[in-house]
Design a protein around this motif. Structure first.
Motif, PDB file in Angstrom:
ATOM      1  N   LEU A 551       0.797  -1.344   0.019  1.00  0.00           N
ATOM      2  CA  LEU A 551      -0.038  -0.049  -0.026  1.00  0.00           C
ATOM      3  C   LEU A 551       0.715   1.194   0.068  1.00  0.00           C
ATOM      4  O   LEU A 551       0.504   2.145  -0.561  1.00  0.00           O
ATOM      5  CB  LEU A 551      -1.018  -0.053   1.085  1.00  0.00           C
ATOM      6  N   GLY A 552       1.901   1.330   0.704  1.00  0.00           N
ATOM      7  CA  GLY A 552       2.738   2.391   0.714  1.00  0.00           C
ATOM      8  C   GLY A 552       3.563   2.578  -0.495  1.00  0.00           C
ATOM      9  O   GLY A 552       3.857   3.557  -0.927  1.00  0.00           O
ATOM     10  N   GLU A 553       3.900   1.604  -1.334  1.00  0.00           N
ATOM     11  CA  GLU A 553       4.583   1.634  -2.530  1.00  0.00           C
ATOM     12  C   GLU A 553       3.752   2.093  -3.578  1.00  0.00           C
ATOM     13  O   GLU A 553       4.160   2.984  -4.458  1.00  0.00           O
ATOM     14  CB  GLU A 553       5.372   0.148  -2.800  1.00  0.00           C
ATOM     15  N   LYS A 554       2.678   1.310  -3.829  1.00  0.00           N
ATOM     16  CA  LYS A 554       1.688   1.755  -4.986  1.00  0.00           C
ATOM     17  C   LYS A 554       0.836   3.015  -4.734  1.00  0.00           C
ATOM     18  O   LYS A 554       0.471   3.571  -5.912  1.00  0.00           O
ATOM     19  CB  LYS A 554       0.953   0.470  -5.209  1.00  0.00           C
ATOM     20  N   TYR A 555       0.303   2.840  -3.615  1.00  0.00           N
ATOM     21  CA  TYR A 555      -0.692   4.333  -3.443  1.00  0.00           C
ATOM     22  C   TYR A 555       0.018   5.513  -2.328  1.00  0.00           C
ATOM     23  O   TYR A 555      -0.817   6.031  -1.962  1.00  0.00           O
ATOM     24  CB  TYR A 555      -1.887   3.551  -2.756  1.00  0.00           C
ATOM     25  N   ALA A 556       1.195   5.518  -2.372  1.00  0.00           N
ATOM     26  CA  ALA A 556       1.847   6.529  -1.662  1.00  0.00           C
ATOM     27  C   ALA A 556       1.262   7.969  -2.149  1.00  0.00           C
ATOM     28  O   ALA A 556       1.098   8.819  -1.448  1.00  0.00           O
ATOM     29  CB  ALA A 556       3.328   6.349  -1.518  1.00  0.00           C
ATOM     30  N   ASP A 557       1.284   8.030  -3.642  1.00  0.00           N
ATOM     31  CA  ASP A 557       0.958   9.131  -3.996  1.00  0.00           C
ATOM     32  C   ASP A 557      -0.599   9.521  -3.617  1.00  0.00           C
ATOM     33  O   ASP A 557      -0.913  10.739  -3.870  1.00  0.00           O
ATOM     34  CB  ASP A 557       1.205   9.606  -5.582  1.00  0.00           C
ATOM     35  N   LEU A 559      -2.064   9.098  -0.817  1.00  0.00           N
ATOM     36  CA  LEU A 559      -2.362   9.302   0.445  1.00  0.00           C
ATOM     37  C   LEU A 559      -1.833  10.679   0.922  1.00  0.00           C
ATOM     38  O   LEU A 559      -0.571  10.903   0.304  1.00  0.00           O
ATOM     39  CB  LEU A 559      -1.556   8.211   1.202  1.00  0.00           C
ATOM     40  N   ASP A 560      -2.272  11.286   1.802  1.00  0.00           N
ATOM     41  CA  ASP A 560      -1.791  12.462   2.355  1.00  0.00           C
ATOM     42  C   ASP A 560      -0.815  12.177   3.282  1.00  0.00           C
ATOM     43  O   ASP A 560      -0.568  11.192   3.543  1.00  0.00           O
ATOM     44  CB  ASP A 560      -2.821  13.522   2.844  1.00  0.00           C
ATOM     45  N   ARG A 564      -0.121   8.621   5.096  1.00  0.00           N
ATOM     46  CA  ARG A 564       1.356   8.085   5.099  1.00  0.00           C
ATOM     47  C   ARG A 564       1.869   7.618   6.603  1.00  0.00           C
ATOM     48  O   ARG A 564       2.466   6.776   7.083  1.00  0.00           O
ATOM     49  CB  ARG A 564       2.454   8.621   4.614  1.00  0.00           C
ATOM     50  N   GLY A 565       1.503   8.758   7.483  1.00  0.00           N
ATOM     51  CA  GLY A 565       1.975   8.480   8.881  1.00  0.00           C
ATOM     52  C   GLY A 565       1.498   7.415   9.775  1.00  0.00           C
ATOM     53  O   GLY A 565       2.139   6.654  10.216  1.00  0.00           O
ATOM     54  N   TYR A 566       0.028   7.365   9.254  1.00  0.00           N
ATOM     55  CA  TYR A 566      -0.700   6.213   9.767  1.00  0.00           C
ATOM     56  C   TYR A 566       0.001   4.716   9.607  1.00  0.00           C
ATOM     57  O   TYR A 566       0.054   3.952  10.165  1.00  0.00           O
ATOM     58  CB  TYR A 566      -2.212   6.323   9.567  1.00  0.00           C
ATOM     59  N   LEU A 567       0.454   4.752   8.118  1.00  0.00           N
ATOM     60  CA  LEU A 567       0.648   3.653   7.520  1.00  0.00           C
ATOM     61  C   LEU A 567       1.953   2.970   8.128  1.00  0.00           C
ATOM     62  O   LEU A 567       2.341   1.989   8.338  1.00  0.00           O
ATOM     63  CB  LEU A 567       0.755   3.673   6.063  1.00  0.00           C
ATOM     64  N   ALA A 568       2.893   4.108   8.380  1.00  0.00           N
ATOM     65  CA  ALA A 568       4.301   3.885   8.702  1.00  0.00           C
ATOM     66  C   ALA A 568       4.073   3.327  10.267  1.00  0.00           C
ATOM     67  O   ALA A 568       4.848   2.520  10.717  1.00  0.00           O
ATOM     68  CB  ALA A 568       4.800   5.201   8.959  1.00  0.00           C
ATOM     69  N   ARG A 569       3.030   4.058  11.272  1.00  0.00           N
ATOM     70  CA  ARG A 569       2.904   3.422  12.591  1.00  0.00           C
ATOM     71  C   ARG A 569       2.137   2.177  12.429  1.00  0.00           C
ATOM     72  O   ARG A 569       2.660   1.187  13.478  1.00  0.00           O
ATOM     73  CB  ARG A 569       1.760   4.513  13.203  1.00  0.00           C
ATOM     74  N   VAL A 570       1.328   1.679  11.660  1.00  0.00           N
ATOM     75  CA  VAL A 570       1.013   0.267  11.332  1.00  0.00           C
ATOM     76  C   VAL A 570       2.077  -0.754  11.287  1.00  0.00           C
ATOM     77  O   VAL A 570       2.272  -1.668  11.995  1.00  0.00           O
ATOM     78  CB  VAL A 570      -0.013   0.206  10.164  1.00  0.00           C
ATOM     79  N   ARG A 571       3.185  -0.389  10.199  1.00  0.00           N
ATOM     80  CA  ARG A 571       4.115  -1.295   9.748  1.00  0.00           C
ATOM     81  C   ARG A 571       5.051  -1.292  11.008  1.00  0.00           C
ATOM     82  O   ARG A 571       5.835  -2.577  11.459  1.00  0.00           O
ATOM     83  CB  ARG A 571       4.875  -0.754   8.695  1.00  0.00           C
ATOM     84  N   LYS A 572       5.375  -0.205  11.940  1.00  0.00           N
ATOM     85  CA  LYS A 572       6.066  -0.125  13.170  1.00  0.00           C
ATOM     86  C   LYS A 572       5.542  -1.103  14.228  1.00  0.00           C
ATOM     87  O   LYS A 572       6.387  -2.210  14.694  1.00  0.00           O
ATOM     88  CB  LYS A 572       6.204   1.124  13.516  1.00  0.00           C
TER      89      LYS A 572
END
Length: 750
Positions: A551-557, A559-560, A564-572
């Motif tokens: 999701l972070g690689e294909k749809y990064a553009d 996401l605001d 992207r911050g929420y997604l990073a927190r999920v992965r962390k």
């Protein structure tokens, strides 16, 4: 002093409370003994003692009286010497008064010449000089100071400062030492003790002695001593006015002699009196001030004689208390008298011994026979008492095993009377050995012929009882053909209680085994559950991590910034959960793996762990001290895990310290044991939270400050406990931490 002699009358001694009274026949036999020889020997001994004691007492009293008279004579000589030396001081002072009679007020040079001519320091070493104190009313003080300055003596400063009706400043004091120069101008009339002596001398016109004072010269010389003053009044014209009312009007001052009492006494005594101990008290005015005490260590033994004398000395009342040396020194011949007394005692004992041997030889044979008869009678009486009153059944058996005598306790156990037991075979009271399950429990002692057995006893009209039998041979004959003694103790209730205890123990062991098995199964199920859950959680975690990465690689553009911050927190969070699962699996393996015991060099392992930490962070400068030769017996891989966690924590929590220090070694415990320790000067922790350190996933510091999973110290505790050891921690916030643990075979290698 002789202590009173004490004697003990044998007839006055009380007989033992439980001792049986002697039999009449023994009293009759004792009357046959030749007592007259013993009485005569005792009389000779007493008479000899009385004569020796009387002679010694007379000689001792004579020597003591002679020594006491000599001691009192010496005290009179010492008292006379002290009084004569004080009279010499008065004569010296009167010479100074005579100087004022010839010259209205002598100059300082004239005073100095007079004192030097007296040669005071050689003749009277205790004196500090000869001085003159003026009698100066307040209105004449300024005039005196002007005359003093005009005469070339300099400025006269009267001390202590303040206005007083009359001043008594020191004007002359020779010889002119540094200490004497400092006291010129001191107003002695202002000090109460000196004032009292000076006032008494003024009123009486005679020499007067002061009470105990602190000499002004002692402050300069750095001494602490008892000082006294002898003062004489000086009137106009040198004589004493006849009218007491004119004495104060014609008063010029006082000539005084200051002296140290200790030195005065030392120089006054002759050589023959140096060993005399005494104390001087001043009783003037109802007081009791101690002026002097003979220096040195007081003898441990009390003085042989004491003497007290009181006399008047220049208006003061002195009391001198004299103490003689101990009796051995005060009466030199006392040792010889003691030897004479000992010799007399020895002679009396020798006479008594000779007489006693003569009497003893005559009666020895009869005494031996009488003692043997009495011992036999008492031995038989004790045996009969033991039989009669024993709580254990007892029976005497003949050579055929028949009961010759039995005590009441045996009759009660069997249920028959004593008369019914006599002449019965003792074996007839017991059940047949083949049917008796307890007959096999026998103990034999081949040396003394004693053997024990547990048998079943048939009671008359009752239930059979279990009894403990003790057979012992009886040597010789006790009135008839008696060869053995059997003791019978009813142990039925004890055996029943033991059987109940054994049954309860078997039941308890079965329950413990059942609970142990259930607990073991529960632990295995919990470990399997933790292992299964840890494995089952990995699949959804991998899915979360994978899809969030895509999701972070294909749809990064699309996401605001917040997305992207929420997604990073999920992965962390997924990554941290994976780390926690790994830690949980690792901790689970610690309890499942089998221990492999071997000799392990902890010093070498600690060095390897520290080297790995230095490679990981080469920029850090950490001082690590590892004690050499530390060895234990345990599992090498688990112990490496233990040191890795403890040293890793110390490395991590000292990153903000400069310099950072870590120490690994072996220390003695207060109880006498030894324990390993890992100590650092890092962040530390509050001691109040020490119990949380060894719980899984419990952290005392945030993840942002110090990374970790909270599982390391829990693993350390499990490793130590699996090896049979203990671990504890000590720390202080901001001052470092220390972990102490014990392991089997811990110590220095040889």
């Amino acid at each position: 002093m002789l202590r009173p002699m004490t004697t003990t009358d044998p007839a006055a001694r009380a007989a033992p409370p439980n001792e049986p009274d002697p039999a009449p026949d023994f009293a009759d036999v004792s009357g046959l003994l030749p007592r007259r020889g013993y009485v005569l020997a005792f009389i000779v001994f007493i008479v000899a003692l009385v004569l020796v004691f009387t002679a010694w007492r007379v000689a001792r009293d004579r020597e003591q009286r002679s020594a006491q008279v000599e001691f009192i004579g010496r005290t009179a000589q010492v008292t006379e010497l002290l009084q004569q030396r004080l009279v010499n001081f008065e004569l010296v002072a009167r010479g100074g008064v005579s100087l004022f009679a010839s010259v209205q007020r002598p100059t300082a040079a004239q005073w100095k010449a007079y004192v030097e001519g007296m040669n005071l320091q050689r003749r009277f070493p205790s004196t500090l000089g000869l001085g003159f104190t003026g009698y100066v009313p307040q209105r004449l003080l300024v005039q005196l100071q002007n005359e003093w300055r005009d005469a070339g003596y300099g400025l006269l400063t009267v001390r202590p400062f303040g206005q007083r009706e009359v001043y008594g400043p020191i004007l002359y004091l020779e010889p002119r030492t540094a200490a004497n120069v400092e006291v010129i101008g001191y107003d002695m009339f202002s000090e109460p003790v000196r004032h009292a002596a000076m006032e008494a001398a003024l009123e009486s016109g005679q020499a007067r002695l002061s009470g105990k004072i602190d000499l002004l010269q002692d402050k300069h010389d750095g001494l602490r001593s008892t000082g006294l003053l002898l003062v004489l009044p000086v009137y106009l014209g040198g004589g004493r006015p006849l009218s007491p009312s004119l004495r104060r009007a014609e008063m010029q001052g006082w000539v005084y002699v200051p002296f140290r009492l200790q030195t005065f006494v030392d120089t006054s005594l002759a050589e023959g009196h140096k060993d005399l101990r005494f104390r001087i008290f001043d009783e003037s005015g109802g007081g009791n001030a101690l002026l002097f005490e003979t220096p040195g260590v007081k003898p441990r033994q009390p003085a042989a004689f004491l003497h007290k004398t009181t006399f008047e000395v220049y208006g003061r009342t002195w009391r001198i208390e004299y103490e003689s040396a101990p009796i051995e020194q005060a009466v030199p011949r006392m040792e010889g008298l003691r030897n004479m007394f000992a010799l007399g005692i020895f002679t009396a004992l020798l006479l008594y011994g000779i007489a006693l041997v003569l009497a003893h030889t005559e009666s020895r044979a009869r005494q031996i026979a009488m003692r043997m008869t009495e011992d036999f009678r008492r031995s038989e009486a004790r045996f009969r008492s033991a039989m009669q009153y024993s709580a254990i059944g007892k029976a005497l058996l003949d050579s055929e095993g028949r009961i010759v005598d039995a005590n009441p306790a045996l009759a009660a156990i069997v249920g028959l009377s004593r008369a019914q037991l006599l002449d019965q075979r003792f074996d007839g009271l017991l059940e047949d050995e083949e049917t008796d399950a307890h007959a096999q429990n026998e103990e034999r002692n081949e040396e003394d012929g004693v053997h024990r057995a547990t048998r079943r006893l048939r009671r008359q009209h009752g239930v059979a009882r279990q009894v403990q039998l003790t057979y012992s041979p009886v040597p010789g004959k006790v009135g008839q053909d008696i060869t053995g003694l059997v003791q019978v103790e009813d142990v039925t209730e004890r055996l029943r209680a033991e059987a109940r205890v054994h049954a309860l123990n078997r039941t308890l062991e079965a329950r413990v085994a059942l609970r142990t098995r259930e607990l073991s199964q529960a632990n295995q199920e919990l470990e399997a559950f933790a292992y299964s859950v840890s494995h089952d959680l990995r699949a959804p975690l991998r899915a979360i991590d994978g899809f969030s990465r895509i999701l972070g690689e294909k749809y990064a553009d699309r996401l605001d910034e917040s997305g992207r911050g929420y997604l990073a927190r999920v992965r962390k969070a997924a990554s941290r959960m994976g780390d926690l699962i790994d830690a949980l699996l690792k901790m689970s393996r610690l309890t499942r793996s089998e221990l492999k015991h071997e000799n392990v060099d902890l010093s070498r392992i600690a060095g390897e762990v520290v080297e790995e930490l230095r490679v990981g962070e080469p920029q850090r400068a950490v001082e690590v001290r590892i004690a050499p030769g530390l060895q234990v017996v345990g599992d090498a891989s688990l112990l490496r895990n233990l040191l890795g966690n403890l040293l890793g924590n110390a490395w991590k929590f000292t990153r903000d310290r400069d310099p950072a220090t870590i120490e690994f070694g072996l220390a003695d415990t207060p109880g006498g044991g030894r324990e390993f320790f890992v100590r650092d000067n890092g962040t530390g922790f509050p001691q109040a939270y020490v119990d949380k350190l060894f719980r899984p996933f419990q952290r005392l510091h945030s993840v942002e400050d110090f990374a970790g999973h909270g599982i390391g110290l829990a693993s350390v505790k499990r490793i130590v406990e699996r090896h049979g050891g203990t671990i504890r921690a000590e720390g202080s916030e901001g001052e470092g931490a220390a972990f102490y643990f014990t392991l089997p075979g811990g110590g220095h290698g040889g």
